[in-house]
Design an enzyme around this catalytic site. Sequence first.
Site, PDB file in Angstrom:
ATOM      1  N   CYS A 116       0.814  -1.231   0.000  1.00  0.00           N
ATOM      2  CA  CYS A 116       0.000   0.000   0.000  1.00  0.00           C
ATOM      3  C   CYS A 116       0.843   1.274   0.000  1.00  0.00           C
ATOM      4  O   CYS A 116       0.327   2.350  -0.288  1.00  0.00           O
ATOM      5  CB  CYS A 116      -0.941   0.004   1.196  1.00  0.00           C
ATOM      6  SG  CYS A 116      -2.075  -1.385   1.116  1.00  0.00           S
ATOM      7  N   HIS A 256      -3.543   7.120   2.134  1.00  0.00           N
ATOM      8  CA  HIS A 256      -3.890   5.791   1.613  1.00  0.00           C
ATOM      9  C   HIS A 256      -5.277   5.435   2.137  1.00  0.00           C
ATOM     10  O   HIS A 256      -5.600   5.686   3.298  1.00  0.00           O
ATOM     11  CB  HIS A 256      -2.848   4.774   2.086  1.00  0.00           C
ATOM     12  CG  HIS A 256      -3.240   3.368   1.806  1.00  0.00           C
ATOM     13  ND1 HIS A 256      -3.590   2.930   0.561  1.00  0.00           N
ATOM     14  CD2 HIS A 256      -3.354   2.284   2.631  1.00  0.00           C
ATOM     15  CE1 HIS A 256      -3.907   1.645   0.616  1.00  0.00           C
ATOM     16  NE2 HIS A 256      -3.771   1.238   1.858  1.00  0.00           N
ATOM     17  N   ASN A 286     -10.057  -0.288  -0.858  1.00  0.00           N
ATOM     18  CA  ASN A 286      -8.593  -0.216  -0.806  1.00  0.00           C
ATOM     19  C   ASN A 286      -8.024  -0.804  -2.103  1.00  0.00           C
ATOM     20  O   ASN A 286      -8.070  -2.017  -2.309  1.00  0.00           O
ATOM     21  CB  ASN A 286      -8.108  -1.001   0.423  1.00  0.00           C
ATOM     22  CG  ASN A 286      -6.604  -0.945   0.605  1.00  0.00           C
ATOM     23  OD1 ASN A 286      -5.874  -0.492  -0.280  1.00  0.00           O
ATOM     24  ND2 ASN A 286      -6.135  -1.410   1.752  1.00  0.00           N
TER      25      ASN A 286
HETATM   26  O1  UT7 Z   1      -3.925  -1.275   3.306  1.00  0.00           O
HETATM   27  C1  UT7 Z   1      -3.027  -2.134   3.947  1.00  0.00           C
HETATM   28  C2  UT7 Z   1      -3.084  -1.999   5.396  1.00  0.00           C
HETATM   29  N1  UT7 Z   1      -4.321  -2.494   5.892  1.00  0.00           N
HETATM   30  C3  UT7 Z   1      -5.005  -1.796   6.761  1.00  0.00           C
HETATM   31  O2  UT7 Z   1      -4.639  -0.685   7.078  1.00  0.00           O
HETATM   32  C4  UT7 Z   1      -6.215  -2.435   7.344  1.00  0.00           C
HETATM   33  C5  UT7 Z   1      -6.194  -2.293   8.845  1.00  0.00           C
HETATM   34  N2  UT7 Z   1      -7.249  -2.981   9.541  1.00  0.00           N
HETATM   35  C6  UT7 Z   1      -8.555  -2.610   9.465  1.00  0.00           C
HETATM   36  O3  UT7 Z   1      -8.924  -1.732   8.699  1.00  0.00           O
HETATM   37  C7  UT7 Z   1      -9.538  -3.258  10.413  1.00  0.00           C
HETATM   38  O4  UT7 Z   1      -8.802  -4.004  11.345  1.00  0.00           O
HETATM   39  C8  UT7 Z   1     -10.582  -4.177   9.715  1.00  0.00           C
HETATM   40  C9  UT7 Z   1     -11.583  -3.330   8.963  1.00  0.00           C
HETATM   41  C10 UT7 Z   1      -9.896  -5.164   8.802  1.00  0.00           C
HETATM   42  C11 UT7 Z   1     -11.368  -4.930  10.803  1.00  0.00           C
HETATM   43  O5  UT7 Z   1     -11.952  -4.020  11.739  1.00  0.00           O
HETATM   44  P1  UT7 Z   1     -11.752  -4.229  13.299  1.00  0.00           P
HETATM   45  O6  UT7 Z   1     -12.537  -3.168  13.969  1.00  0.00           O
HETATM   46  O7  UT7 Z   1     -10.274  -4.279  13.584  1.00  0.00           O
HETATM   47  O8  UT7 Z   1     -12.450  -5.604  13.548  1.00  0.00           O
HETATM   48  P2  UT7 Z   1     -11.826  -6.949  14.158  1.00  0.00           P
HETATM   49  O9  UT7 Z   1     -10.919  -7.597  13.173  1.00  0.00           O
HETATM   50  O10 UT7 Z   1     -11.301  -6.691  15.538  1.00  0.00           O
HETATM   51  O11 UT7 Z   1     -13.156  -7.809  14.278  1.00  0.00           O
HETATM   52  C12 UT7 Z   1     -14.239  -7.433  15.126  1.00  0.00           C
HETATM   53  C13 UT7 Z   1     -15.372  -8.400  14.956  1.00  0.00           C
HETATM   54  C14 UT7 Z   1     -14.924  -9.857  15.014  1.00  0.00           C
HETATM   55  O12 UT7 Z   1     -15.931 -10.595  15.665  1.00  0.00           O
HETATM   56  P3  UT7 Z   1     -15.772 -11.035  17.209  1.00  0.00           P
HETATM   57  O13 UT7 Z   1     -14.529 -11.871  17.251  1.00  0.00           O
HETATM   58  O14 UT7 Z   1     -15.652  -9.759  17.975  1.00  0.00           O
HETATM   59  O15 UT7 Z   1     -17.032 -11.787  17.471  1.00  0.00           O
HETATM   60  C15 UT7 Z   1     -14.876 -10.278  13.568  1.00  0.00           C
HETATM   61  O16 UT7 Z   1     -15.067 -11.651  13.372  1.00  0.00           O
HETATM   62  O17 UT7 Z   1     -15.963  -8.224  13.665  1.00  0.00           O
HETATM   63  C16 UT7 Z   1     -16.025  -9.496  12.982  1.00  0.00           C
HETATM   64  N3  UT7 Z   1     -15.914  -9.256  11.556  1.00  0.00           N
HETATM   65  C17 UT7 Z   1     -16.961  -9.006  10.757  1.00  0.00           C
HETATM   66  N4  UT7 Z   1     -18.277  -8.906  11.001  1.00  0.00           N
HETATM   67  C18 UT7 Z   1     -19.087  -8.629   9.966  1.00  0.00           C
HETATM   68  C19 UT7 Z   1     -14.783  -9.247  10.805  1.00  0.00           C
HETATM   69  N5  UT7 Z   1     -15.091  -8.999   9.522  1.00  0.00           N
HETATM   70  C20 UT7 Z   1     -16.431  -8.857   9.467  1.00  0.00           C
HETATM   71  C21 UT7 Z   1     -17.328  -8.574   8.430  1.00  0.00           C
HETATM   72  N6  UT7 Z   1     -18.641  -8.460   8.714  1.00  0.00           N
HETATM   73  N7  UT7 Z   1     -16.919  -8.381   7.150  1.00  0.00           N
END
Ligand code: UT7
Length: 332
Positions: A116, A256, A286
């Site tokens: 990225c 980004h 992204n």
């Molecule tokens: O560009 C390259 C660099 N990449 C980035 O900068 C991305 C950085 N990361 C992020 O943007 C975020 O971490 C994400 C958008 C990928 C995820 O958001 P988050 O707030 O960090 O969520 P999380 O991974 O902590 O997950 C929270 C909950 C989980 O459920 P439990 O374990 O709390 O029950 C996940 O299983 O959300 C769940 N979850 C979803 N729920 C509905 C994960 N993906 C989804 C989804 N729909 N698509």
Amino acid sequence: MEQLRAMITGIQGYVPEYRLTNKELEKLVETNDEWITSRTGIKERRILKGENQGSSVMGAAAVKGLLEKTGTDPMDVELIICATVTPDMPFPATANIIADKVGAKKSFSFDISAACSGFLYALQLGAQFIQAGTHKKVVVVGADKMSSIVDYQDRTTCILFGDGAGAVLLEATTSEYGIRDAILRSDGSGEPYLHMKAGGSRKPATHQTVEAREHFAYQEGSTVFKFAVTNMADVSAEVMERNGLTGDDVAWLVPHQANKRIIDATANRMGVGPEKVMMNIERYGNTTAATIPLCLWDYESQLKKGDNLILAAFGGGFTWGSIYVKWAYDPK
Ligand code: UT7
């Protein structure tokens, strides 16, 4: 001799027609529009459809448009650098394929891989060739067909990525305009959190790697999120400080587009209001190396000569960086 500087003299983007909406993703994985919108800011992404359509198709469309728009003869282009993690094939370089497609027969060309942050790395590299006085017209492209490495069974990643490309033309100036400063960083200890497990020399493709779905992007989102927020803001603040810029002096933050929450946190730390933050994540998601040039393309008509722009990115590697640009032209 007066010091040469590289300035951006044109910008062009390309996004494919097909729109993959949150509603459609709801049919593929256990997710919903509300979760995706509130956690990422994304509403839809563009997807390149069709057989034999690699990143070079989008990169070449962006470069062709750029050359036409700036009245540049393809034979005058001396260097094309393409930032991509989804090259058409491991070799030859996608930049070579783009050069051939646009008729840049006198250029040399190569790819760089910095995920990225790829566009920022490529922009600084291209600028160095101009500053050295060895090259007069350099094209920098960011092109990624993320849909080719996204697992549409993995809800944690498939909602994030889209396809697209953007390109800028760099030319020399002795004026105050152009690329004025850059801080670029990398840290290989970030590998476990964002990578593709198979298909490289460490683990070549086998039936097993395909069955294990190891040819897709793997990400531990929350860890990457924490590093992204801190590092993107740190380098942006550092670039501003060493150039004597406050939030008021910055006309635009060009971040980004990985997650709206990361963008908001970076802008906050820089003291830059939301009205000065370029954002198109809701429409494209992204697009990895293409997000920053696609933002510049979308906002080109609002950019004025002399505007101070801070470009900032964080991505796989880890890689990150920030570049200070004084915009070189008024809307045409
Ligand atoms: O560009 C390259 C660099 N990449 C980035 O900068 C991305 C950085 N990361 C992020 O943007 C975020 O971490 C994400 C958008 C990928 C995820 O958001 P988050 O707030 O960090 O969520 P999380 O991974 O902590 O997950 C929270 C909950 C989980 O459920 P439990 O374990 O709390 O029950 C996940 O299983 O959300 C769940 N979850 C979803 N729920 C509905 C994960 N993906 C989804 C989804 N729909 N698509």
